[in-house]
Design an enzyme around this catalytic site. Structure first.
Site, PDB file in Angstrom:
ATOM      1  N   ASP A   4      10.060  53.402  41.120  1.00  0.00           N
ATOM      2  CA  ASP A   4      11.339  53.633  41.763  1.00  0.00           C
ATOM      3  C   ASP A   4      11.072  54.512  42.990  1.00  0.00           C
ATOM      4  O   ASP A   4      10.011  55.130  43.105  1.00  0.00           O
ATOM      5  CB  ASP A   4      12.270  54.329  40.762  1.00  0.00           C
ATOM      6  CG  ASP A   4      13.579  54.760  41.385  1.00  0.00           C
ATOM      7  OD1 ASP A   4      14.176  53.954  42.114  1.00  0.00           O
ATOM      8  OD2 ASP A   4      13.985  55.917  41.159  1.00  0.00           O
TER       9      ASP A   4
ATOM     10  N   ASP B  88      13.976  56.519  45.144  1.00  0.00           N
ATOM     11  CA  ASP B  88      14.825  57.710  45.242  1.00  0.00           C
ATOM     12  C   ASP B  88      14.648  58.609  44.024  1.00  0.00           C
ATOM     13  O   ASP B  88      14.736  58.145  42.873  1.00  0.00           O
ATOM     14  CB  ASP B  88      16.296  57.309  45.361  1.00  0.00           C
ATOM     15  CG  ASP B  88      16.599  56.641  46.698  1.00  0.00           C
ATOM     16  OD1 ASP B  88      15.654  56.282  47.411  1.00  0.00           O
ATOM     17  OD2 ASP B  88      17.791  56.484  47.021  1.00  0.00           O
TER      18      ASP B  88
END
Length: 404
Positions: free
Chosen positions: A191, A193
């Site tokens: 991922d 963020d």
């Protein structure tokens, strides 16, 4: 037509053997002195293990002594005495017993790593009727990490039980099947963020639109699994309508990599691993980050632009919770890797499908709902500590950095 030589016969399980245990202050030449003493009577080496902790050496050697066992015993004793080290010699029969199936690598990480952490893990392994064959340290800084080589375990059940130990004891624990799958090439999907980077990109953009407080509240609820991600994304992006596209360049400049992110990616690439970024954020930000780090694949949403301004909408199919898992599977297929050889790293509820699809799902400083469901979690602010969960030592990481 030539034929290959026949393989040697299997070792005699009742053959006479001699176990040497040598311990004391380490210094250059210790191993040489011991093996020179054994070589004078033609002894054969069956097994060797040596470890040095804070300058103290422990050496174990299993030998086939040959016909002059008494001479060998005397010479090894004298060699140890000449080194000022303690020598223990035990005669017996046969080699090491074959390791049981159900082999697992159990990695325990703490900052600090307390004795009670290791006690809790070793007790859980014992309750399973499994055995700890070897223990080695992987890192001392920025966290202390040890790896336990375990045999005789029901790996899925041990992983579940050690997840409870992790929560109770307050340390990070990862359980992976041992063997070739642990050493070969892998696909690592991250991922972006609050994982690869410290920021939530949509909040950085929202600052320019004056909607930060509204967007941050929705983001928090979405990452905790309280809102559908696709719906929450649409609501947040709608607040950006009318912003000039030039704002995205300012946001790119403001993004902060998570400490250890560059080291993690560089080391994985040095090892020949494939690295991918999968984000519910935006290609306009994620793709330049990926290009800078040298990652292999990127999947993210794309903002719609008209007349040089954001329209408040995204283009195409949204990269949401199922979309992240689908991307992981697609990248694994492209690389010819089974899911068992994939690792996923994330922090929010929209990462859960990806974490569960991967061979090893790592919750990185994650929301409680994610920590509860991931295979393991990392709760220190250094992304490169994930390398230790994969069995890569601090020394190997530093060597990779030196040779880069």
């Amino acid at each position: 037509m030539s034929t290959s030589a026949a393989p040697p016969p299997l070792p005699d399980p009742d053959a006479r053997t001699l176990l040497l245990s040598l311990s004391g202050r380490d210094r250059p030449g210790v191993t040489s002195v011991v093996f020179d003493a054994a070589s004078t009577v033609g002894a054969e080496v069956l097994d060797v293990e040596q470890v040095v902790v804070r300058g103290h050496l422990a050496l174990s050697v299993l030998l086939s002594p040959g016909p002059d066992e008494n001479v060998l015993t005397d010479r090894l004793t004298r060699a140890g005495e000449s080194l000022g080290m303690e020598v223990i010699l035990v005669a017996g029969r046969g080699d090491n017993a074959s390791r049981r199936t159900g082999r697992a690598a159990v990695v325990v990480m703490g900052s600090p790593l307390e004795t009670r952490h290791v006690a809790a893990v070793s007790a859980a392994v014992a309750r399973h009727g499994a055995n700890i064959d070897r223990i080695r340290r992987l890192s001392r800084w920025p966290v202390t990490t040890v790896e336990l080589d375990v045999s005789g375990a029901d790996v899925p059940r041990l992983r579940r039980d050690l997840a409870l130990v992790s929560a109770d004891a307050g340390c990070d624990i990862a359980v992976s099947p041992a063997g070739l799958a642990r050493r070969g090439g892998r696909l690592v999907v991250m991922d972006v963020d609050s994982t690869l980077i410290q920021d939530e990109v949509i909040e950085l953009i929202a600052e320019h639109a004056g909607t930060l407080e509204e967007v941050a509240a929705v983001t928090d609820r979405a990452m905790n699994g309280e809102l559908d991600f696709a719906e929450s994304l649409a609501a947040r992006v709608a607040t950006l309508e009318g912003l000039p596209v030039s704002v995205l360049e300012e946001v790119r400049e403001a993004v902060r990599l998570t400490p250890g992110a560059r080291t993690l990616v560089r080391t994985l690439k040095d090892l020949g691993f494939t690295v991918a970024l999968v984000s519910g954020g935006f290609c306009e930000i994620v793709e330049p980050i990926g290009a800078d780090l040298g990652v292999d694949h990127v999947r993210a949403n794309r903002l719609e632009v008209a007349d040089g301004r954001l329209t408040g909408r995204v283009l195409g199919e949204v990269v949401d919770r199922p979309g992240k898992a689908a991307a992981l599977r697609e990248f694994a297929d492209l690389e010819g890797l089974p899911l068992a050889r994939t690792v996923a790293i994330g922090d929010g509820a929209n990462d859960l499908d990806m974490l569960q699809a991967a061979g090893l799902g790592v919750a990185f400083n994650a929301k409680p709902v994610v920590r509860e469901q991931a295979d393991t979690s990392v709760n220190v602010p250094y992304l490169d500590t994930v390398l230790f969960l994969l069995g890569i030592s601090r020394e190997e990481v530093e060597d990779a950095g030196t040779s880069a």
